[in-house]
Design a protein around this motif. Structure first.
Motif, PDB file in Angstrom:
ATOM      1  N   LEU A  16       0.815  -1.199   0.085  1.00  0.00           N
ATOM      2  CA  LEU A  16       0.123  -0.091   0.109  1.00  0.00           C
ATOM      3  C   LEU A  16       1.079   1.245   0.072  1.00  0.00           C
ATOM      4  O   LEU A  16       0.555   2.219  -0.742  1.00  0.00           O
ATOM      5  CB  LEU A  16      -0.799   0.017   1.269  1.00  0.00           C
ATOM      6  N   CYS A  17       1.985   1.273   0.812  1.00  0.00           N
ATOM      7  CA  CYS A  17       2.791   2.448   0.923  1.00  0.00           C
ATOM      8  C   CYS A  17       3.450   2.940  -0.580  1.00  0.00           C
ATOM      9  O   CYS A  17       3.649   3.820  -0.848  1.00  0.00           O
ATOM     10  CB  CYS A  17       4.034   2.068   1.933  1.00  0.00           C
ATOM     11  N   MET A  18       3.853   1.554  -1.131  1.00  0.00           N
ATOM     12  CA  MET A  18       4.371   1.863  -2.378  1.00  0.00           C
ATOM     13  C   MET A  18       3.839   2.194  -3.532  1.00  0.00           C
ATOM     14  O   MET A  18       3.927   3.113  -4.125  1.00  0.00           O
ATOM     15  CB  MET A  18       5.020   0.425  -2.829  1.00  0.00           C
ATOM     16  N   GLN A  19       2.396   1.736  -3.335  1.00  0.00           N
ATOM     17  CA  GLN A  19       1.325   2.241  -4.347  1.00  0.00           C
ATOM     18  C   GLN A  19       1.154   3.728  -4.175  1.00  0.00           C
ATOM     19  O   GLN A  19       0.892   4.651  -5.111  1.00  0.00           O
ATOM     20  CB  GLN A  19       0.129   1.664  -4.083  1.00  0.00           C
ATOM     21  N   ALA A  20       1.243   4.317  -2.862  1.00  0.00           N
ATOM     22  CA  ALA A  20       0.653   5.386  -2.664  1.00  0.00           C
ATOM     23  C   ALA A  20       2.040   6.572  -2.695  1.00  0.00           C
ATOM     24  O   ALA A  20       1.926   7.800  -3.354  1.00  0.00           O
ATOM     25  CB  ALA A  20       0.577   5.705  -1.177  1.00  0.00           C
ATOM     26  N   ALA A  36      -7.253  -9.057  14.217  1.00  0.00           N
ATOM     27  CA  ALA A  36      -6.367  -8.029  14.599  1.00  0.00           C
ATOM     28  C   ALA A  36      -5.542  -7.460  13.348  1.00  0.00           C
ATOM     29  O   ALA A  36      -5.518  -6.306  12.868  1.00  0.00           O
ATOM     30  CB  ALA A  36      -5.334  -8.196  15.563  1.00  0.00           C
ATOM     31  N   ALA A  37      -5.167  -8.725  12.623  1.00  0.00           N
ATOM     32  CA  ALA A  37      -4.591  -7.926  11.156  1.00  0.00           C
ATOM     33  C   ALA A  37      -5.478  -7.579  10.237  1.00  0.00           C
ATOM     34  O   ALA A  37      -5.262  -6.461   9.870  1.00  0.00           O
ATOM     35  CB  ALA A  37      -3.962  -9.404  10.361  1.00  0.00           C
ATOM     36  N   ALA A  38      -6.593  -8.046  10.136  1.00  0.00           N
ATOM     37  CA  ALA A  38      -7.642  -7.458   9.266  1.00  0.00           C
ATOM     38  C   ALA A  38      -7.745  -5.953   9.725  1.00  0.00           C
ATOM     39  O   ALA A  38      -8.110  -4.980   8.809  1.00  0.00           O
ATOM     40  CB  ALA A  38      -8.845  -8.239   9.311  1.00  0.00           C
ATOM     41  N   GLY A  39      -8.157  -5.760  11.106  1.00  0.00           N
ATOM     42  CA  GLY A  39      -8.211  -4.372  11.534  1.00  0.00           C
ATOM     43  C   GLY A  39      -7.038  -3.549  11.263  1.00  0.00           C
ATOM     44  O   GLY A  39      -7.440  -2.312  10.842  1.00  0.00           O
ATOM     45  N   ILE A  40      -5.909  -3.883  11.392  1.00  0.00           N
ATOM     46  CA  ILE A  40      -4.913  -3.095  10.980  1.00  0.00           C
ATOM     47  C   ILE A  40      -4.781  -2.693   9.486  1.00  0.00           C
ATOM     48  O   ILE A  40      -4.664  -1.542   9.291  1.00  0.00           O
ATOM     49  CB  ILE A  40      -3.522  -3.595  11.457  1.00  0.00           C
ATOM     50  N   GLY A  47      -7.293   2.821   4.763  1.00  0.00           N
ATOM     51  CA  GLY A  47      -7.838   4.260   4.788  1.00  0.00           C
ATOM     52  C   GLY A  47      -7.005   5.213   4.861  1.00  0.00           C
ATOM     53  O   GLY A  47      -7.278   6.288   4.384  1.00  0.00           O
ATOM     54  N   VAL A  48      -5.754   5.071   5.538  1.00  0.00           N
ATOM     55  CA  VAL A  48      -5.016   6.062   5.683  1.00  0.00           C
ATOM     56  C   VAL A  48      -4.348   6.378   4.206  1.00  0.00           C
ATOM     57  O   VAL A  48      -4.020   7.392   3.949  1.00  0.00           O
ATOM     58  CB  VAL A  48      -3.671   5.688   6.695  1.00  0.00           C
TER      59      VAL A  48
END
Lengths: 224, 219
Positions: free
Chosen positions: A86-90, B22-26, B32-33
């Motif tokens: 995700l970080c790399m995509q962003a 927990a993994a799914a939540g993170i 979203g971020v």
């Protein structure tokens, strides 16, 4: 204390180098290193995952039952890989993400990450595991970048996209067969150096013990 | 607390469940971020490549997809300046090739800054060193350009792609020189050269056959 940490870090770079001594993670090594910058990017991504998963697994090592440890390791590793993806995509440059894109999710099944979780993080303290992850990641990055430089130079006559020998174009090193041939040469060179060092010190060269397939417990889940 | 040697199946299941949740939540939180920067990166990428195949100062307006080719209408100072068409072909040596082709309102491949034909490959899996020479516009960097910092304007040259410059709908069907046509090819990468020709041919054909519809839809 500092000496142990330094040793944990440094062993990943030479003595237990993941690609050149442990021979783990050969898929990205061969598939991605046709260019030096790809090797650097893949190495950095794997380092981030290694440090993260080593940290979390050593933190939770007493809460993870032996019988279900492999699925839990995989979930932890997959979480970190998805975060890196995700970080790399962003934030990563478009050209780098295009080159590495399909290989980032495959870090999940990179044997180095699971191997270090099982062989080191599950038995050692959080700080030592973090240094082990950093060292292994640095060794992986270094060998991938060096390998990428060699392949890029032999195929295009340049390094990191900078042409040093104008007009040079030779396909083989950039393709898979050339990768295998050069990897073989690199491993032979590494063994030669280690052996010569051992002979000079009057010893017999033995590869790191407890690191090869016979000593890994992953395949023998039901024992113990 | 040490759960290492536990073998109670209910407890094992519970632990796996907690770890999974927990993994799914993170991940949900992290997704979203990064949602906003990810969307921005995607738009930036498209805008960047669109800008390279359109005339300078062109504004990108509405888009329409006809027969699998997406046309982005462009205007310069309010006057129609053509389209950036995103086409694809499956005839490449490594399968699918995607490219953006800038075309003028009367259906000719545009020529953009530096005299380059407005053809830019956005996705390909061709053989490194052969097929990629057909598809990639790679700037040649030497030690001299790195240290002196040379200014390059527009896209780097590519013999095959640049031979599409000025080709218009009246030249369809397109063929490479080897097959008696006008498009350059790379020896040893005939399949990739033919695939690029097929891609541009397809874009121009779709534009020729649906011109009024495309003009209406992007007004």
């Amino acid at each position: 204390m500092m000496k142990t940490l330094w040793n944990d870090f440094f062993k990943g770079i030479w003595r237990e180098n993941p690609t050149l001594v442990l021979l783990l993670g050969m898929c990205p090594t061969l598939a991605l290193t046709s260019k030096a910058v790809n090797g650097l990017g893949m190495g950095a991504a794997t380092t981030a995952v290694l440090v993260g998963s080593n940290l979390v697994i050593s933190l939770l090592k007493n809460l993870i039952p032996n019988k279900v440890r492999i699925p839990i390791y995989i979930v932890v590793i997959a979480t970190f890989v998805t975060i890196v993806d995700l970080c790399m995509q962003a934030y990563a440059p478009e050209s780098l993400y295009n080159a590495l894109g399909i290989f980032i999710p495959l870090i999940v099944v990179n044997c180095i990450v699971l191997g270090r979780a099982e062989a080191f993080a599950a038995k050692n303290t959080v700080i030592r595991s973090a240094f082990d992850g950093l060292g292994m990641g640095a060794g992986f990055t270094l060998s991938l970048t060096v390998f990428g430089c060699i392949r890029e130079f032999l195929s295009t006559g340049g390094i990191f996209g900078v042409t040093l020998v104008p007009g040079w174009n030779f396909m083989l090193p950039a393709l898979a067969p050339g990768g295998f041939i050069l990897l073989g040469a690199l491993l032979a060179g590494m063994n030669y150096l280690n052996e010569r060092k051992a002979v000079k010190a009057g010893r017999l060269y033995v590869p790191p013990q407890g690191m090869d397939c016979r000593h890994c417990r992953i395949c023998s889940i039901d024992e113990k | 607390m040490n759960l290492k040697n536990t073998s109670n199946p209910l407890l094992l299941g519970l632990i796996l469940c907690v770890v999974g949740v927990a993994a799914a939540g993170i991940l949900a939180w992290f997704d979203g971020v990064t949602a906003k920067p990810k969307a921005e990166a995607k738009i930036r990428k498209l805008e960047q490549s669109l800008g390279r195949v359109l005339p300078e100062n062109a504004q990108v307006g509405r888009s329409v997809t006809v027969d699998g080719v997406a046309f982005y209408a462009a205007t310069v100072d309010g006057a129609p300046a053509g389209y950036a068409a995103s086409g694809s072909t499956t005839k490449g040596y490594g399968g699918r090739i995607e490219a953006l082709v800038g075309i003028s309102p009367d259906g000719a491949v545009l020529t953009v800054a530096g005299g380059r034909a407005a053809v830019l490959v956005t996705e390909q899996k061709e053989t490194p060193g052969l097929g990629t020479n057909v598809c990639n516009r790679t700037a040649v960097k030497t030690l001299a350009t790195v240290f002196n910092g040379s200014e390059t304007s527009g896209m780097p040259a590519n013999r095959v792609l640049d031979s599409f410059g000025g080709i218009s709908v009246s030249d369809v069907p397109l063929t490479i020189v080897k097959d008696g046509g006008r498009i350059e090819f790379v020896t040893g990468a005939t399949v990739s050269s033919r695939a690029m020709t097929d891609l541009v041919d397809n874009v121009l054909t779709v534009y020729r056959d649906n011109r009024l519809r495309i003009e209406e839809a992007t007004k």
